[in-house]
Design a protein around this motif. Structure first.
Motif, PDB file in Angstrom:
ATOM      1  N   ILE A 100      72.525  -2.406 -40.033  1.00 17.36           N
ATOM      2  CA  ILE A 100      72.726  -3.852 -39.895  1.00 17.36           C
ATOM      3  C   ILE A 100      73.569  -4.131 -38.657  1.00 17.36           C
ATOM      4  CG2 ILE A 100      73.816  -5.883 -40.940  1.00 17.36           C
ATOM      5  CD1 ILE A 100      73.066  -4.696 -43.676  1.00 17.36           C
ATOM      6  N   GLY A 101      73.068  -4.989 -37.785  1.00 17.67           N
ATOM      7  CA  GLY A 101      73.787  -5.352 -36.571  1.00 17.67           C
ATOM      8  C   GLY A 101      73.283  -4.641 -35.325  1.00 17.67           C
ATOM      9  N   GLY A 102      72.412  -3.646 -35.487  1.00 16.90           N
ATOM     10  CA  GLY A 102      71.854  -2.963 -34.323  1.00 16.90           C
ATOM     11  C   GLY A 102      72.335  -1.539 -34.180  1.00 16.90           C
ATOM     12  N   CYS A 103      72.242  -1.030 -32.974  1.00 14.04           N
ATOM     13  CA  CYS A 103      72.622   0.356 -32.694  1.00 14.04           C
ATOM     14  C   CYS A 103      74.147   0.453 -32.554  1.00 14.04           C
ATOM     15  CB  CYS A 103      71.951   0.838 -31.406  1.00 14.04           C
ATOM     16  SG  CYS A 103      72.454   2.502 -30.936  1.00 14.04           S
ATOM     17  N   PRO A 104      74.818   1.220 -33.421  1.00 12.77           N
ATOM     18  CA  PRO A 104      76.280   1.287 -33.337  1.00 12.77           C
ATOM     19  C   PRO A 104      76.773   1.911 -32.039  1.00 12.77           C
ATOM     20  CG  PRO A 104      75.441   2.883 -34.928  1.00 12.77           C
ATOM     21  CD  PRO A 104      74.280   2.030 -34.511  1.00 12.77           C
ATOM     22  N   LEU A 105      76.010   2.847 -31.485  1.00 12.96           N
ATOM     23  CA  LEU A 105      76.405   3.453 -30.209  1.00 12.96           C
ATOM     24  C   LEU A 105      76.404   2.403 -29.111  1.00 12.96           C
ATOM     25  CD1 LEU A 105      77.031   5.661 -28.187  1.00 12.96           C
ATOM     26  CD2 LEU A 105      74.621   6.315 -28.228  1.00 12.96           C
ATOM     27  N   LEU A 106      75.321   1.656 -29.011  1.00 16.60           N
ATOM     28  CA  LEU A 106      75.225   0.629 -27.986  1.00 16.60           C
ATOM     29  C   LEU A 106      76.306  -0.434 -28.168  1.00 16.60           C
ATOM     30  CD1 LEU A 106      73.742  -0.758 -25.619  1.00 16.60           C
ATOM     31  CD2 LEU A 106      72.280  -1.843 -27.325  1.00 16.60           C
ATOM     32  N   ASN A 107      76.439  -0.939 -29.385  1.00 17.02           N
ATOM     33  CA  ASN A 107      77.406  -2.009 -29.640  1.00 17.02           C
ATOM     34  C   ASN A 107      78.828  -1.571 -29.324  1.00 17.02           C
ATOM     35  OD1 ASN A 107      75.269  -3.569 -30.511  1.00 17.02           O
ATOM     36  ND2 ASN A 107      75.696  -3.293 -32.678  1.00 17.02           N
ATOM     37  N   THR A 108      79.177  -0.374 -29.743  1.00 11.94           N
ATOM     38  CA  THR A 108      80.544   0.108 -29.519  1.00 11.94           C
ATOM     39  C   THR A 108      80.773   0.440 -28.054  1.00 11.94           C
ATOM     40  OG1 THR A 108      80.573   0.963 -31.775  1.00 11.94           O
ATOM     41  CG2 THR A 108      82.263   1.791 -30.283  1.00 11.94           C
ATOM     42  N   ALA A 109      79.783   1.027 -27.411  1.00 11.19           N
ATOM     43  CA  ALA A 109      79.924   1.367 -25.987  1.00 11.19           C
ATOM     44  C   ALA A 109      80.141   0.124 -25.140  1.00 11.19           C
ATOM     45  CB  ALA A 109      78.698   2.128 -25.503  1.00 11.19           C
ATOM     46  N   VAL A 110      79.439  -0.958 -25.495  1.00  9.01           N
ATOM     47  CA  VAL A 110      79.579  -2.206 -24.743  1.00  9.01           C
ATOM     48  C   VAL A 110      80.952  -2.822 -24.969  1.00  9.01           C
ATOM     49  CG1 VAL A 110      78.739  -4.590 -24.608  1.00  9.01           C
ATOM     50  CG2 VAL A 110      77.116  -2.696 -24.626  1.00  9.01           C
ATOM     51  N   GLU A 111      81.437  -2.731 -26.203  1.00 11.51           N
ATOM     52  CA  GLU A 111      82.687  -3.411 -26.542  1.00 11.51           C
ATOM     53  C   GLU A 111      83.940  -2.619 -26.194  1.00 11.51           C
ATOM     54  OE1 GLU A 111      84.876  -5.723 -30.193  1.00 11.51           O
ATOM     55  OE2 GLU A 111      83.404  -4.209 -30.710  1.00 11.51           O
ATOM     56  N   CYS A 112      83.909  -1.304 -26.379  1.00  8.19           N
ATOM     57  CA  CYS A 112      85.153  -0.544 -26.244  1.00  8.19           C
ATOM     58  C   CYS A 112      85.549  -0.390 -24.781  1.00  8.19           C
ATOM     59  CB  CYS A 112      85.047   0.805 -26.936  1.00  8.19           C
ATOM     60  SG  CYS A 112      83.951   1.979 -26.153  1.00  8.19           S
ATOM     61  N   ASP A 113      86.832  -0.334 -24.590  1.00 12.27           N
ATOM     62  CA  ASP A 113      87.371  -0.191 -23.237  1.00 12.27           C
ATOM     63  C   ASP A 113      88.691   0.563 -23.325  1.00 12.27           C
ATOM     64  OD1 ASP A 113      89.233  -2.009 -24.181  1.00 12.27           O
ATOM     65  OD2 ASP A 113      88.372  -3.704 -23.116  1.00 12.27           O
ATOM     66  N   ASP A 114      89.515   0.427 -22.320  1.00 13.81           N
ATOM     67  CA  ASP A 114      90.782   1.150 -22.287  1.00 13.81           C
ATOM     68  C   ASP A 114      91.781   0.666 -23.325  1.00 13.81           C
ATOM     69  OD1 ASP A 114      89.830   2.738 -20.271  1.00 13.81           O
ATOM     70  OD2 ASP A 114      90.577   1.431 -18.684  1.00 13.81           O
ATOM     71  N   ASN A 115      91.512  -0.469 -23.983  1.00 13.66           N
ATOM     72  CA  ASN A 115      92.428  -0.970 -25.003  1.00 13.66           C
ATOM     73  C   ASN A 115      92.323  -0.209 -26.320  1.00 13.66           C
ATOM     74  OD1 ASN A 115      93.489  -2.978 -23.340  1.00 13.66           O
ATOM     75  ND2 ASN A 115      91.805  -4.367 -23.827  1.00 13.66           N
ATOM     76  N   PHE A 116      91.249   0.521 -26.525  1.00 12.98           N
ATOM     77  CA  PHE A 116      91.062   1.274 -27.757  1.00 12.98           C
ATOM     78  C   PHE A 116      90.437   2.623 -27.392  1.00 12.98           C
ATOM     79  CE2 PHE A 116      89.596   0.641 -32.451  1.00 12.98           C
ATOM     80  CZ  PHE A 116      90.234   1.826 -32.806  1.00 12.98           C
ATOM     81  N   PRO A 117      91.219   3.499 -26.745  1.00 10.39           N
ATOM     82  CA  PRO A 117      90.673   4.757 -26.239  1.00 10.39           C
ATOM     83  C   PRO A 117      90.086   5.663 -27.321  1.00 10.39           C
ATOM     84  CG  PRO A 117      93.062   4.697 -25.974  1.00 10.39           C
ATOM     85  CD  PRO A 117      92.636   3.339 -26.421  1.00 10.39           C
ATOM     86  N   MET A 118      90.622   5.630 -28.524  1.00 10.61           N
ATOM     87  CA  MET A 118      90.089   6.496 -29.567  1.00 10.61           C
ATOM     88  C   MET A 118      88.650   6.106 -29.918  1.00 10.61           C
ATOM     89  SD  MET A 118      91.421   7.322 -33.424  1.00 10.61           S
ATOM     90  CE  MET A 118      92.908   8.125 -32.894  1.00 10.61           C
ATOM     91  N   LEU A 119      88.373   4.808 -30.009  1.00  9.05           N
ATOM     92  CA  LEU A 119      87.020   4.360 -30.323  1.00  9.05           C
ATOM     93  C   LEU A 119      86.089   4.631 -29.137  1.00  9.05           C
ATOM     94  CD1 LEU A 119      85.336   3.150 -32.555  1.00  9.05           C
ATOM     95  CD2 LEU A 119      85.839   0.879 -31.663  1.00  9.05           C
ATOM     96  N   ARG A 120      86.602   4.461 -27.932  1.00  9.13           N
ATOM     97  CA  ARG A 120      85.809   4.783 -26.742  1.00  9.13           C
ATOM     98  C   ARG A 120      85.439   6.260 -26.747  1.00  9.13           C
ATOM     99  NH1 ARG A 120      85.853   7.229 -22.132  1.00  9.13           N
ATOM    100  NH2 ARG A 120      84.709   6.401 -20.365  1.00  9.13           N
ATOM    101  N   ASP A 121      86.394   7.117 -27.092  1.00  8.70           N
ATOM    102  CA  ASP A 121      86.126   8.559 -27.157  1.00  8.70           C
ATOM    103  C   ASP A 121      85.070   8.874 -28.208  1.00  8.70           C
ATOM    104  OD1 ASP A 121      87.990   8.944 -25.159  1.00  8.70           O
ATOM    105  OD2 ASP A 121      89.567   9.691 -26.497  1.00  8.70           O
TER     106      ASP A 121
END
Length: 197
Positions: A100-121
């Protein structure tokens, strides 16, 4: 599974769906409370903060997605069919996404940045896992004599994953899944040029 573990899993599943639809930054603890039907205390007894929930929710979403991808690969025989199987998991990202909501890899990759390095990793690790999966399929194709041995596996794998993720993004943005079908059509034509007849 104990009741406490079931409740924790419920929070993870509902949060994965929530974050995948509204994004991490766009989702509050109140949204998680509403999605799970639990109290604030019920959430905080099991997780120390929203970041911890986000990491586990992303890991869960990735496991669901990779389970679907693995099933698609296991049901295919040729290299092209295996890669098309991976793509087919995303065949209708508008009306029937893998989660639900689409591809989690794509969604997270687009959203994550240097403010949440653990999620980016975590997103980077998921991307590398998908890339490695495609490389393994292609390398196996070379090993069994199905794919030309001079194939640039790194370049082709990157192109396949990037094209697929881009088509999912274009389909979600335009609300028309034709972009995934177009990419699959072109990937099939491209892959045929690497097949040993």
């Amino acid at each position: 599974m104990r009741k406490d573990e079931k409740t924790r899993q419920h929070i993870i599943i509902k949060s994965a769906e929530l974050f995948n639809q509204k994004g991490y930054a766009g989702s509050s603890i109140q949204d998680i409370i509403e999605a799970t039907g639990l109290t604030k205390g019920g959430i905080y007894r099991r997780f120390s903060n929203k970041d911890e929930i986000a990491v586990e929710a992303f890991e869960y979403a990735g496991q669901v997605l990779m389970g679907q991808v693995s099933a698609a690969i296991n049901n295919a025989e040729s290299v092209i069919d295996k890669i098309m199987g991976v793509c087919n998991v995303h065949i209708d990202p508008v009306n029937n996404p893998p989660i639900i909501g689409g591809c989690p890899l794509l969604n997270t990759a687009v959203e994550c940045d240097d403010n949440f390095p653990m999620l980016r990793d975590k997103a980077l690790a998921a991307y590398e896992e998908m890339l490695s999966l495609i490389k393994d399929i292609l390398n196996n194709g070379i090993s069994v004599g199905e794919i030309r041995p001079d194939t640039d596996i790194d370049s082709l794998s990157s192109f396949i994953v990037s094209s697929l993720e881009g088509s999912v993004m274009a389909s979600r943005l335009s609300r028309d899944s034709k972009h995934v079908r177009f990419v699959m059509q072109q990937l099939r034509l491209l892959l045929n040029t690497y097949i040993i007849n």
